[in-house]
Design an enzyme around this catalytic site. Sequence first.
Site, short mmCIF file in Angstrom:
data_model
loop_
_atom_site.label_atom_id
_atom_site.label_comp_id
_atom_site.label_asym_id
_atom_site.label_seq_id
_atom_site.Cartn_x
_atom_site.Cartn_y
_atom_site.Cartn_z
CE1 TYR A 31 0.71 -0.08 4.70
CE2 TYR A 31 0.21 2.28 4.18
CZ TYR A 31 0.49 1.24 5.36
OH TYR A 31 1.39 1.68 6.13
NE ARG A 50 6.91 4.37 -0.39
CZ ARG A 50 7.21 5.52 0.49
NH1 ARG A 50 7.86 5.87 0.92
NH2 ARG A 50 5.32 5.46 1.09
CE LYS A 149 4.11 3.18 3.03
NZ LYS A 149 3.51 3.16 4.80
CD GLU A 182 10.91 1.77 9.38
OE1 GLU A 182 10.42 3.11 8.57
OE2 GLU A 182 11.24 1.12 8.66
N1 PDD Z 1 3.98 5.47 6.74
N2 PDD Z 1 8.35 4.47 8.21
C1 PDD Z 1 7.47 3.61 8.01
C2 PDD Z 1 7.63 2.30 8.42
C3 PDD Z 1 5.89 4.04 7.74
O1 PDD Z 1 5.04 3.29 7.41
C4 PDD Z 1 6.05 5.00 7.20
C5 PDD Z 1 4.79 6.54 6.15
C6 PDD Z 1 7.47 5.86 7.03
C7 PDD Z 1 7.49 7.58 6.24
O2 PDD Z 1 7.27 7.51 4.67
P1 PDD Z 1 7.02 8.38 3.98
O3 PDD Z 1 7.03 9.62 4.84
O4 PDD Z 1 7.13 8.07 2.61
O5 PDD Z 1 5.30 8.92 3.94
C8 PDD Z 1 8.69 5.31 6.88
C9 PDD Z 1 2.23 5.86 6.64
C10 PDD Z 1 2.41 7.11 6.92
C11 PDD Z 1 1.23 5.01 6.93
O6 PDD Z 1 1.79 3.87 7.39
O7 PDD Z 1 0.27 4.96 6.32
#
Ligand code: PDD
Length: 296
Positions: A31, A50, A149, A182
């Site tokens: 997703y 991505r 993701k 993270e």
């Molecule tokens: N999450 N690390 C993890 C584990 C994440 O799930 C996310 C983003 C990020 C940051 O990625 P980005 O800057 O591309 O949003 C880092 C989204 C917001 C979610 O799970 O809804």
Amino acid sequence: MQVYLNNKLVPRAEALVSVFDHGFLYGDGVYETMRAYDGVVFMLDEHLMRLYRSASLIGLTVPPDMNQLKNAVYETMGANSLKNAYVRLTVSRGYGPIGLDPDLCEVPTFVIIVEEMKDYPKTYYEQGISAIISGTKRNLRDAINPQIKSLNFLNNILAKIEAKKAGAYEAIMMNAAGHVTEGTISNVFFCTDDVLCTPSVGCGILDGITRNIVLGLAVREGLTVREGEFTKDDLYGAKEVFITNTTMEVMPVRQVDAVRYGVGEVAKILHKVYRGEVRAYVTNVKGSGPSLWGYE
Ligand code: PDD
């Protein structure tokens, strides 16, 4: 509310997926979470790239035409008359008999949900959020690569449960080697005297799109940036800490475990220039031709 399900928009109550969907049975899917500002989905190409990468890493076929995906996103926003929106695009392995074999599923399930973007409480930005370092370690890169993701979010959920029990908002996970990785839905940054530090992708993180933008902006602002391996003592010893993601943008952290930080200047400056970057992006997209769904 209208939801995009497979090839069409359906009312929310009819947006249903089978209990035999392998996304439900096994968390088998991928997703993206995106954010739209004034009718423009910020970094749409980057998010879709991505999504393709995540899908390819699990051998899942996503509709190959990127314009088709973009149209579907904007069509869903238009159908819900939303300009400032949270946009979630999900692709699961699809419906199939019970069993792990991905070939049991013939057609992936494709969903776009858009909701009005609810702002985070102002206090989160003014005072910072609290975080813990969780006992739950981040998935090993050679177990489930955090660069996928995926719908399989239990690793992050277990860490989030720990955070909630401790009365904290976010959990920061370490890897098996004892290096900071993270947050459960965010990337982590911290500042020492004159360097902005963040774990490198090699530590086992999702290479956040916000993280990449912030790294670029930090260099532009004249900061020295270091991506590398850091211990929790590095984090405890920092002057300031902040987290980033698509929906929260740049959010200060006031506390990690028992260590308190000031809501620092670096997070404030980077959030301000990040907002500027968003505005420039929106203006640029709007100026580049007719809109996909007519936000004028
Ligand atoms: N999450 N690390 C993890 C584990 C994440 O799930 C996310 C983003 C990020 C940051 O990625 P980005 O800057 O591309 O949003 C880092 C989204 C917001 C979610 O799970 O809804």
